[in-house]
Scaffold this motif. Structure first.
Motif, mmCIF file in Angstrom:
data_model
loop_
_atom_site.group_PDB
_atom_site.id
_atom_site.type_symbol
_atom_site.label_atom_id
_atom_site.label_comp_id
_atom_site.label_asym_id
_atom_site.label_seq_id
_atom_site.Cartn_x
_atom_site.Cartn_y
_atom_site.Cartn_z
ATOM 1 N N CYS A 42 23.142 25.428 34.906
ATOM 2 C CA CYS A 42 22.368 26.657 35.107
ATOM 3 C C CYS A 42 20.862 26.464 34.932
ATOM 4 N N ALA A 43 20.452 25.834 33.853
ATOM 5 C CA ALA A 43 19.021 25.741 33.540
ATOM 6 C C ALA A 43 18.215 25.075 34.645
ATOM 7 N N GLY A 44 18.827 24.103 35.334
ATOM 8 C CA GLY A 44 18.096 23.397 36.378
ATOM 9 C C GLY A 44 18.565 23.699 37.780
ATOM 10 N N ARG A 69 23.592 31.954 40.556
ATOM 11 C CA ARG A 69 24.965 31.573 40.897
ATOM 12 C C ARG A 69 25.883 32.447 40.052
ATOM 13 N N TYR A 70 26.763 33.212 40.702
ATOM 14 C CA TYR A 70 27.622 34.149 39.986
ATOM 15 C C TYR A 70 29.101 33.853 40.247
ATOM 16 N N VAL A 125 21.534 33.577 35.925
ATOM 17 C CA VAL A 125 20.517 34.501 36.449
ATOM 18 C C VAL A 125 19.137 34.026 35.984
ATOM 19 N N ASP A 126 18.314 33.659 36.937
ATOM 20 C CA ASP A 126 16.958 33.196 36.623
ATOM 21 C C ASP A 126 16.959 32.095 35.563
ATOM 22 N N GLY A 127 17.929 31.184 35.681
ATOM 23 C CA GLY A 127 17.974 30.023 34.792
ATOM 24 C C GLY A 127 18.647 30.237 33.455
ATOM 25 N N ASP A 179 31.448 25.122 34.674
ATOM 26 C CA ASP A 179 30.707 24.338 35.676
ATOM 27 C C ASP A 179 29.349 24.960 35.974
ATOM 28 N N ILE A 180 29.267 26.279 35.966
ATOM 29 C CA ILE A 180 27.998 26.980 36.205
ATOM 30 C C ILE A 180 27.086 26.821 34.985
#
Length: 222
Positions: A48-50, A55-56, A151-153, A43-44
């Motif tokens: 992630c890219a947008g 989110r960890y 992390v940072d996209g 789901d992450i």
């Protein structure tokens, strides 16, 4: 025959969809069928890219049937959701919630930007953003941590099996446990025989997760 093929194709889509984590980890049934997907961070990974914020997800396996601890860290909302599960707690049985004994103990806390920064730094210091140990076998009756992080996209997956040098160099675990307010004691790593864990050699039946390039083998990224 084409109708039969279409039917089985539809059933396959339904089964696959039902095994992809989309939330609801507190539900024991959902957890059972989507656990691999949850650990893999599907789901992450998907958003992630947008996402626009880190989110960890950290998962501790302290012998699966004895204890799992999950920590979902949301930078945008400044919160951490924790869930500890293990052996059924029959004291939580009720007519209103027949699944109560298997729901585990959950908590949600708000954290400061400094705490979030500390968690990010601990992730980096633990080499979680470095290549994962490809081929590492994670049996459910062992002790290990997994990390699925945006992390940072960019998405990263990693794992730490006890005992190992990577485990010894890991630092995020102490920070997460210091923030854990569930009140449930940690199932600490210890050397145990199959009999200690399962009670009988005939009952030994651990399931396996295997680490791929950037996820679990058999799932996206693996």
């Amino acid at each position: 025959m084409s109708i039969l093929r279409a039917f089985f194709a539809l059933m396959l889509v339904i089964v696959v969809a039902s095994c992809t984590y989309q939330g609801g980890l507190e539900n024991p049934v959902t957890r059972k069928f989507t656990w691999f997907s949850y650990v893999n961070g599907d789901d992450i990974r998907k958003v992630c890219a947008g996402l626009g914020a880190d989110r960890y997800r950290f998962v501790y396996n302290g012998i699966y049937q004895r204890q799992t601890r999950t920590y979902d860290v949301f930078f945008h909302a400044g919160k951490i959701k924790t869930l500890v599960t293990g052996e059924a707690n029959l004291r939580q049985t009720s007519v209103q919630d027949l699944l109560g004994p298997w729901r585990g103990v959950s908590s949600e806390i708000l954290v400061t930007d400094k705490v979030l920064k500390d968690i990010k730094n601990s992730l980096i210091s633990s080499a979680a953003l470095q290549p994962a140990p490809h081929g590492l076998r994670l049996y459910s009756d062992k002790f290990y941590w997994t990390v699925a992080a945006c992390v940072d996209g960019a998405f990263y997956f990693n794992a730490y099996l006890w005992p190992s040098k990577r485990w010894d160099n890991m630092v995020f675990d102490d920070l997460l446990l210091s923030l854990d307010n569930t009140g449930v004691k940690v199932e600490e790593p210890k050397r145990l025989s199959p009999l200690d864990i399962w009670g009988s050699m005939r009952d030994v039946n651990p399931f396996l997760l295997q680490v791929g390039e950037n996820g679990l083998i058999g799932f996206e990224g693996g």
